[in-house]
Design an enzyme around this catalytic site. Structure first.
Site, PDB file in Angstrom:
ATOM      1  N   HIS A  56       0.752  -1.252   0.068  1.00  0.00           N
ATOM      2  CA  HIS A  56      -0.050  -0.069   0.030  1.00  0.00           C
ATOM      3  C   HIS A  56       1.014   1.112  -0.304  1.00  0.00           C
ATOM      4  O   HIS A  56       2.144   1.382   0.121  1.00  0.00           O
ATOM      5  CB  HIS A  56      -0.904   0.033   1.134  1.00  0.00           C
ATOM      6  CG  HIS A  56      -0.326   0.187   2.535  1.00  0.00           C
ATOM      7  ND1 HIS A  56       0.384  -0.939   2.925  1.00  0.00           N
ATOM      8  CD2 HIS A  56      -0.386   1.129   3.459  1.00  0.00           C
ATOM      9  CE1 HIS A  56       0.859  -0.614   4.445  1.00  0.00           C
ATOM     10  NE2 HIS A  56       0.251   0.619   4.564  1.00  0.00           N
ATOM     11  N   HIS A  58       1.128   3.664   1.975  1.00  0.00           N
ATOM     12  CA  HIS A  58       1.967   4.745   2.840  1.00  0.00           C
ATOM     13  C   HIS A  58       3.290   4.870   2.864  1.00  0.00           C
ATOM     14  O   HIS A  58       4.323   4.157   2.603  1.00  0.00           O
ATOM     15  CB  HIS A  58       1.471   4.111   4.259  1.00  0.00           C
ATOM     16  CG  HIS A  58       0.119   4.507   4.656  1.00  0.00           C
ATOM     17  ND1 HIS A  58      -0.944   3.575   5.603  1.00  0.00           N
ATOM     18  CD2 HIS A  58      -0.846   5.325   4.042  1.00  0.00           C
ATOM     19  CE1 HIS A  58      -2.034   4.096   5.502  1.00  0.00           C
ATOM     20  NE2 HIS A  58      -1.927   5.190   4.849  1.00  0.00           N
ATOM     21  N   ASP A  60       5.723   4.787   5.082  1.00  0.00           N
ATOM     22  CA  ASP A  60       6.590   3.890   5.980  1.00  0.00           C
ATOM     23  C   ASP A  60       6.714   2.609   5.270  1.00  0.00           C
ATOM     24  O   ASP A  60       7.004   1.592   5.748  1.00  0.00           O
ATOM     25  CB  ASP A  60       6.079   3.570   7.584  1.00  0.00           C
ATOM     26  CG  ASP A  60       4.484   3.257   7.595  1.00  0.00           C
ATOM     27  OD1 ASP A  60       3.661   3.405   6.724  1.00  0.00           O
ATOM     28  OD2 ASP A  60       4.622   2.595   8.447  1.00  0.00           O
ATOM     29  N   HIS A  61       5.888   2.478   3.888  1.00  0.00           N
ATOM     30  CA  HIS A  61       6.078   1.133   3.092  1.00  0.00           C
ATOM     31  C   HIS A  61       6.686   1.524   1.713  1.00  0.00           C
ATOM     32  O   HIS A  61       6.983   0.475   1.124  1.00  0.00           O
ATOM     33  CB  HIS A  61       4.650   0.430   3.156  1.00  0.00           C
ATOM     34  CG  HIS A  61       4.275   0.020   4.388  1.00  0.00           C
ATOM     35  ND1 HIS A  61       4.079  -1.379   4.633  1.00  0.00           N
ATOM     36  CD2 HIS A  61       3.609   0.732   5.462  1.00  0.00           C
ATOM     37  CE1 HIS A  61       3.640  -1.445   5.684  1.00  0.00           C
ATOM     38  NE2 HIS A  61       3.456  -0.228   6.406  1.00  0.00           N
ATOM     39  N   HIS A 114      -7.734  -0.469   5.457  1.00  0.00           N
ATOM     40  CA  HIS A 114      -6.663   0.314   5.865  1.00  0.00           C
ATOM     41  C   HIS A 114      -6.164   1.507   5.036  1.00  0.00           C
ATOM     42  O   HIS A 114      -6.175   2.487   5.228  1.00  0.00           O
ATOM     43  CB  HIS A 114      -5.170  -0.428   6.193  1.00  0.00           C
ATOM     44  CG  HIS A 114      -4.125   0.292   6.682  1.00  0.00           C
ATOM     45  ND1 HIS A 114      -3.869   0.854   7.970  1.00  0.00           N
ATOM     46  CD2 HIS A 114      -2.934   0.581   6.064  1.00  0.00           C
ATOM     47  CE1 HIS A 114      -2.885   1.371   7.993  1.00  0.00           C
ATOM     48  NE2 HIS A 114      -2.273   1.265   6.685  1.00  0.00           N
ATOM     49  N   ASP A 133      -0.565  -3.781   6.239  1.00  0.00           N
ATOM     50  CA  ASP A 133      -1.023  -3.408   7.440  1.00  0.00           C
ATOM     51  C   ASP A 133      -2.436  -3.695   7.534  1.00  0.00           C
ATOM     52  O   ASP A 133      -3.335  -2.992   8.063  1.00  0.00           O
ATOM     53  CB  ASP A 133      -0.967  -1.650   7.344  1.00  0.00           C
ATOM     54  CG  ASP A 133       0.634  -1.320   7.785  1.00  0.00           C
ATOM     55  OD1 ASP A 133       1.427  -2.313   8.185  1.00  0.00           O
ATOM     56  OD2 ASP A 133       0.946  -0.244   7.705  1.00  0.00           O
ATOM     57  N   HIS A 171       4.227  -4.408  10.825  1.00  0.00           N
ATOM     58  CA  HIS A 171       4.838  -3.781  12.155  1.00  0.00           C
ATOM     59  C   HIS A 171       4.865  -4.632  13.247  1.00  0.00           C
ATOM     60  O   HIS A 171       4.131  -5.825  13.380  1.00  0.00           O
ATOM     61  CB  HIS A 171       3.712  -2.601  12.319  1.00  0.00           C
ATOM     62  CG  HIS A 171       3.852  -1.418  11.669  1.00  0.00           C
ATOM     63  ND1 HIS A 171       4.547  -0.258  11.830  1.00  0.00           N
ATOM     64  CD2 HIS A 171       2.890  -1.169  10.411  1.00  0.00           C
ATOM     65  CE1 HIS A 171       4.275   0.656  10.822  1.00  0.00           C
ATOM     66  NE2 HIS A 171       3.266  -0.027  10.015  1.00  0.00           N
TER      67      HIS A 171
END
Ligand code: ZN
Length: 255
Positions: A56, A58, A60-61, A114, A133, A171
């Site tokens: 996805h 985001h 942080d990915h 998400h 996530d 995570h």
């Protein structure tokens, strides 16, 4: 030949993971939270990065994609429904598509909720899943772009994978998830056993994943919203499962 995996921490509490096909030497990073830990993992394993499979959009990915692609000329595969929000994408995929990493076949499962276009990757021959996530061990992702019914349906798709499936999530949230889960099902013995196991893993500096779908079904409250006793205990007996899921998610948001 079975796929090999290499798991490593990134950023504050993200996981990075590499999958490697020993037959062809192909290696994929599942997401790229940041470049440096992925490079370190490649050094350590001696593997050559050929692909990045994105779950996805985001940051942080995805923040490491540009640097990794510039260095390795790897292919970037991303979810079709949010590819426009991800830089450097070469190929987009959707429900039912197959992605090949060398001789490894990964099946795409759309798991929105998400984010609106979130996807997961399932390797049938290795019974491995990479769920970003959407599902965490004893937890699930926040419902940010979708709605609870959509997220519940995504979790049902992951729950339907074979019990022996080992899944990798984005995570290390397991400890906090367990503390919350105990407030929903204080007498769940499988959850209590998982809590002991996780405490030992964390005490010795080890990650708490991969976990198996079979074990999560019995202990993760977010996969148990259609359990009649659980619904009853929340005062929601007879409600549709997605509403029970929504209530559990809401309680977790406030926890
Ligand atoms: Zn996310």
């Amino acid at each position: 030949m079975p796929a090999e995996t290499y798991l490593f921490p990134c950023l504050k509490d993200n996981f990075g993971v590499l999958i490697h096909d020993p037959g062809t030497g192909a290696t994929a990073a599942i997401d790229a939270p940041e470049a440096a830990p992925v490079e370190a993992a490649l050094q350590k394993t001696g593997w050559r990065l050929t692909d990045i499979l994105v779950t996805h959009h985001h940051a942080d990915h995805t923040a490491g994609i540009g640097e990794l692609k510039a260095h390795h000329k790897c292919r970037v595969v991303a979810p079709r429904n949010e590819a426009q929000r991800i830089a450097h994408v070469d190929e987009t995929v959707a429900e039912g598509d197959t992605v090949n990493v060398g001789g490894i076949e990964a099946r795409v499962i759309e798991t929105p909720g998400h984010t609106a276009g979130h996807i997961s990757y399932f390797l049938p021959s290795d019974q491995l899943a990479f769920v970003g996530d959407t599902l965490f061990s004893i937890g699930c992702g926040r419902v940010i772009e979708g709605n609870p019914e959509m997220m519940w349906n995504s979790l049902l798709k992951l729950r339907a994978l074979p019990d022996a499936t080992r899944f990798y999530c984005g995570h290390e949230y397991t400890d906090a998830n367990i503390r919350f889960a105990k407030t929903i099902e204080p007498h769940n013995k499988v959850l209590a056993a998982r809590a002991d196991e996780v405490a030992k893993l964390l005490a010795s500096g080890k990650p708490t994943i991969p976990a198996t779908i079979g074990a999560e079904k019995a202990a993760n409250p977010f996969l148990r919203a259609d359990n009649a006793d659980l619904a009853q205990s929340l005062g929601l007996g007879g409600s549709p499962a997605w509403k029970v899921f929504a209530e559990i998610r809401e309680r977790k948001n406030r926890f």
